[in-house]
Design a protein around this motif. Sequence first.
Motif, PDB file in Angstrom:
ATOM      1  N   MET A  65      45.519 -15.800  33.460  1.00 34.76           N
ATOM      2  CA  MET A  65      44.924 -14.515  33.111  1.00 34.76           C
ATOM      3  C   MET A  65      44.414 -13.818  34.352  1.00 34.76           C
ATOM      4  O   MET A  65      44.062 -14.440  35.342  1.00 34.76           O
ATOM      5  N   HIS A  68      42.510  -9.386  26.382  1.00 34.54           N
ATOM      6  CA  HIS A  68      41.201  -9.705  25.819  1.00 34.54           C
ATOM      7  C   HIS A  68      40.101  -9.128  26.700  1.00 34.54           C
ATOM      8  O   HIS A  68      40.342  -8.769  27.849  1.00 34.54           O
ATOM      9  N   HIS A  99      40.640 -21.693  33.835  1.00 42.28           N
ATOM     10  CA  HIS A  99      40.282 -20.372  34.326  1.00 42.28           C
ATOM     11  C   HIS A  99      40.495 -20.265  35.815  1.00 42.28           C
ATOM     12  O   HIS A  99      39.988 -21.058  36.558  1.00 42.28           O
TER      13      HIS A  99
HETATM   14 CU   LIG Z   1      40.214 -13.961  30.562  1.00 39.97          CU
END
Ligand SMILES: [Cu+2]
Length: 156
Positions: free
Chosen positions: A78, A100, A154
């Motif tokens: 992401m 998102h 992440h």
């Molecule tokens: Cu994210």
Amino acid sequence: MKKILIASLAALALNAWAQSSVRIDDVWVRGTVAQQKATGAFMRLTAQRDTRLVAASSPAAGLVEIHEMSMDQGVMKMRAIAGLDLPAGKTVELKPGGYHVMLMDLKAPVAADQPVPLTLVFESRSGQREQVEIKAPARALNAAAMPGAMGHAHQH
Ligand SMILES: [Cu+2]
């Protein structure tokens, strides 16, 4: 008496629509566990005219970004994007595994009984900005879970 009430309710509904040029449906935020510092907020956005979601903020998070997820050499990644285009009349879905609103540096765990306040900033083609305040109810951690996606590799 009843007639007047109905009329004023209709006026209220019209006002709400007139004030916000973007319809926001099915907002939710993924619940978190104690040490988790980030989560995602999801919703469906339908703009009346060409608009962009350009920013978001929340008192519940130190940093809020608009994110996009994509496959990169077989790995879901992401990244923050500057804005999300909302073409007139087209519903754009923010969902796990896709776009998102990323809430980072969470001040407290997101629990099912605590809706998260969110401010969304939309910008029209002419550069006019509009702020919309919403409350995103929390859903269970495993709601519509995507293994390895939001669950958190992440890479910021
Ligand atoms: Cu994210």
